[in-house]
Design a protein around this motif. Structure first.
Motif, short mmCIF file in Angstrom:
data_model
loop_
_atom_site.label_atom_id
_atom_site.label_comp_id
_atom_site.label_asym_id
_atom_site.label_seq_id
_atom_site.Cartn_x
_atom_site.Cartn_y
_atom_site.Cartn_z
N GLY A 107 -11.63 -16.82 -13.83
CA GLY A 107 -11.43 -17.18 -12.43
C GLY A 107 -10.77 -16.08 -11.62
N TYR A 108 -10.49 -14.94 -12.23
CA TYR A 108 -9.82 -13.86 -11.54
C TYR A 108 -10.65 -12.58 -11.68
CZ TYR A 108 -5.66 -16.83 -11.40
OH TYR A 108 -4.78 -17.83 -11.16
N LEU A 109 -10.44 -11.68 -10.73
CA LEU A 109 -11.07 -10.37 -10.83
C LEU A 109 -10.30 -9.53 -11.83
CD1 LEU A 109 -11.68 -9.58 -7.05
CD2 LEU A 109 -13.42 -10.13 -8.76
N PRO A 110 -10.98 -8.90 -12.82
CA PRO A 110 -10.25 -8.06 -13.78
C PRO A 110 -9.63 -6.86 -13.06
CG PRO A 110 -12.61 -7.75 -13.99
CD PRO A 110 -12.44 -8.90 -13.05
N LYS A 111 -8.56 -6.36 -13.67
CA LYS A 111 -7.86 -5.24 -13.07
C LYS A 111 -7.58 -4.20 -14.14
CE LYS A 111 -4.14 -4.21 -9.84
NZ LYS A 111 -3.05 -4.80 -9.04
N SER A 112 -7.89 -2.96 -13.86
CA SER A 112 -7.68 -1.86 -14.79
C SER A 112 -6.74 -0.86 -14.16
CB SER A 112 -9.00 -1.19 -15.15
OG SER A 112 -9.86 -2.11 -15.80
N GLY A 113 -6.10 -0.08 -15.06
CA GLY A 113 -5.18 0.92 -14.56
C GLY A 113 -4.73 1.83 -15.67
N GLU A 114 -3.80 2.67 -15.36
CA GLU A 114 -3.24 3.60 -16.34
C GLU A 114 -1.73 3.58 -16.24
OE1 GLU A 114 -4.94 7.39 -15.62
OE2 GLU A 114 -6.90 6.88 -16.45
N VAL A 115 -1.06 3.72 -17.42
CA VAL A 115 0.39 3.75 -17.44
C VAL A 115 0.84 4.92 -18.30
CG1 VAL A 115 0.68 1.27 -17.09
CG2 VAL A 115 0.46 2.16 -19.41
N GLU A 116 2.02 5.39 -18.02
CA GLU A 116 2.63 6.46 -18.80
C GLU A 116 3.85 5.89 -19.51
OE1 GLU A 116 2.73 10.26 -20.29
OE2 GLU A 116 1.29 9.55 -18.79
N VAL A 117 3.85 5.95 -20.86
CA VAL A 117 4.97 5.44 -21.66
C VAL A 117 5.81 6.65 -22.08
CG1 VAL A 117 5.67 4.17 -23.71
CG2 VAL A 117 3.61 3.48 -22.43
N SER A 118 7.09 6.65 -21.70
CA SER A 118 7.97 7.76 -22.05
C SER A 118 8.79 7.40 -23.28
CB SER A 118 8.89 8.07 -20.87
OG SER A 118 9.81 7.03 -20.68
N PRO A 133 -13.20 -15.32 -5.15
CA PRO A 133 -13.41 -16.17 -3.98
C PRO A 133 -13.89 -17.57 -4.40
CG PRO A 133 -14.46 -14.03 -3.70
CD PRO A 133 -14.05 -14.13 -5.13
N GLY A 134 -13.64 -18.50 -3.46
CA GLY A 134 -14.13 -19.86 -3.67
C GLY A 134 -15.31 -20.16 -2.76
N HIS A 135 -15.84 -21.33 -2.86
CA HIS A 135 -17.00 -21.75 -2.07
C HIS A 135 -16.67 -23.07 -1.40
CE1 HIS A 135 -18.70 -18.69 -4.63
NE2 HIS A 135 -18.46 -19.45 -5.71
N LEU A 136 -17.29 -23.29 -0.24
CA LEU A 136 -17.02 -24.51 0.52
C LEU A 136 -18.33 -25.16 0.91
CD1 LEU A 136 -14.84 -26.28 1.85
CD2 LEU A 136 -15.16 -24.93 3.94
N GLN A 137 -18.48 -26.43 0.53
CA GLN A 137 -19.66 -27.21 0.91
C GLN A 137 -19.26 -28.16 2.02
OE1 GLN A 137 -23.10 -27.32 -0.43
NE2 GLN A 137 -23.13 -28.26 1.58
N ARG A 184 -10.38 -27.71 10.81
CA ARG A 184 -9.46 -28.23 9.80
C ARG A 184 -8.94 -27.03 8.99
NH1 ARG A 184 -9.44 -33.13 7.18
NH2 ARG A 184 -10.03 -33.90 9.23
N GLU A 185 -7.65 -27.10 8.62
CA GLU A 185 -7.10 -26.08 7.73
C GLU A 185 -7.31 -26.52 6.28
OE1 GLU A 185 -3.15 -24.81 8.38
OE2 GLU A 185 -3.68 -23.55 10.11
N ILE A 186 -7.89 -25.63 5.48
CA ILE A 186 -8.22 -25.93 4.09
C ILE A 186 -7.55 -24.87 3.21
CG2 ILE A 186 -10.08 -26.14 2.40
CD1 ILE A 186 -10.09 -28.38 4.38
N ASP A 187 -6.97 -25.33 2.10
CA ASP A 187 -6.43 -24.40 1.11
C ASP A 187 -7.54 -24.06 0.13
OD1 ASP A 187 -4.83 -22.82 -0.36
OD2 ASP A 187 -3.64 -24.43 -1.28
N ILE A 188 -8.16 -22.90 0.33
CA ILE A 188 -9.24 -22.47 -0.56
C ILE A 188 -8.60 -22.00 -1.87
CG2 ILE A 188 -11.15 -20.87 -0.87
CD1 ILE A 188 -11.64 -22.94 1.29
N GLU A 189 -8.92 -22.72 -2.97
CA GLU A 189 -8.28 -22.39 -4.24
C GLU A 189 -8.93 -21.21 -4.94
OE1 GLU A 189 -10.75 -25.60 -7.01
OE2 GLU A 189 -8.69 -26.03 -6.41
N GLY A 190 -10.14 -20.82 -4.54
CA GLY A 190 -10.80 -19.68 -5.17
C GLY A 190 -11.25 -20.00 -6.58
N LEU A 191 -11.08 -19.02 -7.48
CA LEU A 191 -11.42 -19.17 -8.90
C LEU A 191 -12.89 -19.51 -9.12
CD1 LEU A 191 -8.25 -21.19 -10.01
CD2 LEU A 191 -8.63 -18.70 -10.11
N ASP A 192 -13.75 -19.16 -8.14
CA ASP A 192 -15.19 -19.40 -8.21
C ASP A 192 -15.52 -20.88 -8.16
OD1 ASP A 192 -17.71 -18.26 -8.19
OD2 ASP A 192 -17.97 -18.50 -10.34
N ASN A 193 -14.53 -21.68 -7.66
CA ASN A 193 -14.75 -23.13 -7.57
C ASN A 193 -15.36 -23.47 -6.23
OD1 ASN A 193 -13.63 -23.47 -10.09
ND2 ASN A 193 -11.55 -23.85 -9.28
#
Length: 696
Positions: A107-118, A133-137, A184-193
């Motif tokens: 339900g989330y977009l993957p995230k990549s990155g780089e880190v430096e471990v000292s 994103p979510g969808h609304l019918q 109307r105000e709607i809380d779009i929950e996303g997660l491809d729902n």
């Protein structure tokens, strides 16, 4: 075993006679073939050694490794780290170095990155994943095609389904034709729902009753024909323009304010008879047309005139007699009207000085000056031209009732140039300056025989023909304080010298020169006085800025009149004439040692500038009030040279500057004379200045 040993007995009692006797043999070592391998450790020892080595490596790894921990949102996200990374609790155990990571969750977009471990410490990172994103019918009631707006921006939708709406609180607006927007105000929950929104739509129209007299008029709203009157129409809310049209009647447009759900009946609309159409042409074209006194345009012209009444039409054009007509037209009928305008002429006589100049009328050569021209009664451009003179140009509108005369005074190029130079200007401080155009040959100074003469009044032959502007008055305290806001001219024994209209005093020559440069800068002119390191070191005689008057200019403006040099400001004889200037009179008796006992100027010290009569050039106070700083450095000539000096600006060297004119402190014959010269550099309470400027 030796031979003396007992013979073994078997269990059955028989001796083992039947067995061979074991004989000892010699020991022979095993021979190892040359070049072969010798096994040093057993397999078990090798295993143990390997285990010990791995254990030591593991121990070293544990000592060197650092923990790499990711705090994720959501908390159950999967974390993948590149390279040798051992999962350990909530994180990974890694050696110091550079790593890539990927965090993902359903339900989330993957995230990549780089880190430096000292090697200095453990590494902790917070990573929040962005929701898909979510969808609304949208399900509308009634079920009609809708458009969907998210936070005011329309998004793509199909059959009421809007896809890929970012997660978060959104303002959803559902719009469709003929219905009010649903928000109307709607809380779009996303997660491809996919979420559902029930939208109950309210009608955006109202029933409007429209009627007309006579009936049968076509009703049109915003280009759409709705029917004919009388008519019940459903109109969308808002400000609507309802148009009613009927053959042979005027079309009427009425504004209607429609509120959704609020029915209304409009007042019946009276349709008047249609206008008639009048096609007008005139000879010549371009005639102005008025209808009942109102200007309607120029011919050729089409006019719509109300039917059933007569109208007063008037036609006029420059150079032609006006024409009036009374016209009536029937409803819907077209008529043609032709108008002939008769030319009107007027007589104009054109003369010139000098005579016999050419006359051009409207760009064409018409004759010479001295003639009378018969011209149409309209505006004409008149140009008078003669070789060696500037053109004279004007305009005239001839009249049939009045003969007119134009007199052209032709100027030479030089005269024309001077006619464009203003005779009077105002400097940036507000002082008035007049144009001086001297063309004089005169003797400056005074004769040895003149009573009251001083030794520094040596006779000098002067030629002065360079035009200049000269201040009509001395610079006032008000003007000077625009340059030096805190300046004070102070007082004399309690008598103020500091009022706004009094001449500024207690200023040095340098102060006066700097004031002139300030005026130049304000007018974007080139300063005359040259300043280096804060000191005035010279002047630029070619600059066009403000300056102090030269001694020759001052002497000419004060003394020269009809070829002679006046002795006193009022003339050539004593006594002092009444109201001729501000000198040391009875009012100044307590301030100065010597006064004019028979003269009164009403002021103990300085007087407001221009309190007394100006001289013949329009210049005030060249004698009296305050003495004046002069541009020239001070020197005393020998009087032996009779060479004529052309527009002199003074010597190049000297420690002092010239002061000219008498002041409120003076009552003696020597000082009252206009040839009196003084000198100085430092401020005095009876010395001021006026400004000048060359005309380039």
């Amino acid at each position: 075993m030796t031979a003396k040993e007992a013979v073994p007995v078997r269990d059955d009692g028989r001796a083992e006679d039947d067995f061979s006797i074991i004989e000892p043999v010699g020991f022979t070592p095993v021979q190892v073939e040359s070049g072969g391998r010798k096994l040093l450790l057993s397999p078990r020892a090798l295993i143990i050694a390997v285990c010990l080595l791995l254990g030591m490596l593991a121990l070293v790894y544990l000592l060197v490794a650092r923990s790499l921990i990711f705090e994720t949102q959501p908390a159950d996200a999967d974390v993948s780290v590149s390279g040798l990374a051992l999962p350990l609790g909530d994180g990974h155990l890694v050696l110091p170095g550079h790593y890539s990571y990927t965090i993902s969750a359903s339900g989330y977009l993957p995230k990549s990155g780089e880190v430096e471990v000292s090697s200095d410490g453990h590494s902790r990172h917070v990573v929040a994943l962005e929701k898909l994103p979510g969808h609304l019918q949208v399900i509308s009631d009634p079920p009609v095609p809708v458009r969907i707006l998210v936070d005011g921006n329309e998004v793509a939708s199909e059959n009421g389904l809007a896809k890929n709406i970012p997660a978060g609180t959104k303002r959803i607006t559902v719009v469709t034709d003929r219905y009010l927007p649903y928000t109307r105000e709607i809380d779009i929950e996303g997660l491809d729902n996919t979420q559902r929104l029930q939208a109950k739509l309210r009608p955006a129209w109202a029933n409007v009753r429209i009627s007309s007299n006579p009936p049968g008029a076509t009703v049109t709203v915003e280009g759409e024909v709705l029917g004919t009157t009388p008519l019940n129409a459903e109109l969308i809310q808002g400000d609507r323009r309802v148009t009613l049209s009927l053959p042979e009647h005027k079309t009427v447009e009425i504004p209607v304010a429609v509120t959704a759900g609020v029915d209304q009946t409009l007042t019946p609309v009276d349709l008047s008879a249609a206008d008639g159409l009048l096609h007008i042409v005139s000879t010549p074209e371009g005639a102005s047309v008025t209808v009942d006194g109102e200007f309607r345009g120029h011919t050729p012209l089409e006019l719509e005139l109300s039917s059933g009444t007569e109208h007063q039409l008037r036609f006029f054009k420059d150079g032609y007699a006006s024409v009036e007509r009374t016209i009536g037209v029937d409803a819907g009928v077209e008529r043609d009207l032709n108008i002939d305008l008769n030319a009107v002429y007027g007589r104009v006589r054109i003369t010139s000085s000098p005579a016999n100049a050419q006359v051009y009328i409207d760009g064409r050569l018409a004759g010479t000056t001295g003639e009378t021209f018969n011209l149409p009664a309209r505006s004409h451009n008149i140009l008078v031209r003669k070789s060696g003179y500037e053109d004279y140009e004007t305009s005239v509108v001839p009249s049939s009732k009045l003969k007119q005369t134009i007199r052209a005074v032709l100027l030479t190029a030089e005269e024309a140039r001077w006619s464009n130079i203003p005779a009077e200007i105002t400097n940036p401080a507000g002082g008035t300056m007049k144009l001086m155009r001297p063309n004089a040959r005169f003797t400056m100074g005074s004769s040895r025989r003149e009573q009251g003469r001083r030794a520094n009044e040596v006779l000098r032959q002067i030629a002065l023909d360079r035009p200049f502007y000269l201040g009509t008055t001395e610079v006032t305290n008000r003007e000077y304080r625009r340059y030096q806001r805190m300046h004070s001219s102070s007082h004399v024994n309690g008598v103020s010298l500091d009022n706004d209209d009094l001449p500024v005093v207690n200023v040095s020559w340098n102060d006066a020169a700097r004031y002139c440069n300030w005026l130049s800068e304000r007018d974007d002119l080139k300063p005359v006085y040259l300043i280096e390191r804060g000191e005035i070191v010279g002047f630029d005689a070619g600059a066009n800025g403000y300056r102090l008057p030269t001694e020759a200019e001052w002497a000419w403006a004060a003394r020269y009149e009809r070829g002679a040099m006046r002795k006193f400001p009022w003339g050539n004889d004593l006594p002092v004439r009444k109201n001729s200037g501000n000198y040391a009179d009875n009012n100044a008796a307590r301030l100065v040692p010597a006064v004019l006992r028979t003269y009164s100027d009403r002021y103990a010290a300085t007087a407001p500038v221009a309190s007394y009569s100006a001289n013949s050039l329009g210049i005030y106070d060249l004698g009296g009030n305050v003495s004046e700083w002069i541009h020239d450095l001070y020197t005393i000539g020998t009087g032996l040279s009779m060479r004529r000096e052309e527009n002199p600006v003074g010597p190049q060297n000297g420690d002092y500057h010239v002061i000219r004119g008498s002041s409120w402190r003076h009552a003696g014959l020597t000082e009252l004379r206009l040839s009196y010269r003084d000198y100085g550099a430092e401020p005095r309470n009876d010395v001021g200045f006026r400004v000048a400027r060359w005309v380039n």
